[in-house]
Write a protein that holds these residues in place. Structure first.
Motif: not given
Length: 66
Positions: A1-2, A4-6, A8-9, A60
């Motif tokens: 997981m990147t 940025q994805q973390a 967003k979550e 972000l």
């Protein structure tokens, strides 16, 4: 997981908690004996969440070179 994805979550989790606090505060203010101290604590938590949401949203967004 990147990274940025973390973020967003985490952002989605914080937004959900922020919305849930709205519901809890509304429910508590409708009850007859209003617990002002508890409501004040929940509102402080809600403000903290709002600040955390704003911080993550700014991370972000890409930097704009003007």
């Amino acid at each position: 997981m990147t990274g940025q994805q973390a973020l967003k979550e985490k952002l989605a989790t914080l937004r959900t908690e922020h919305r849930d606090l709205d519901d809890v505060i509304a429910h508590l203010t409708e009850q007859a004996p209003i617990d002002q101290l508890q409501i004040q604590r929940l509102k402080k938590r809600k403000l903290l969440l709002k600040d955390m949401i704003a911080r993550i949203e700014s991370e972000l967004l890409p930097d704009i070179i003007a």
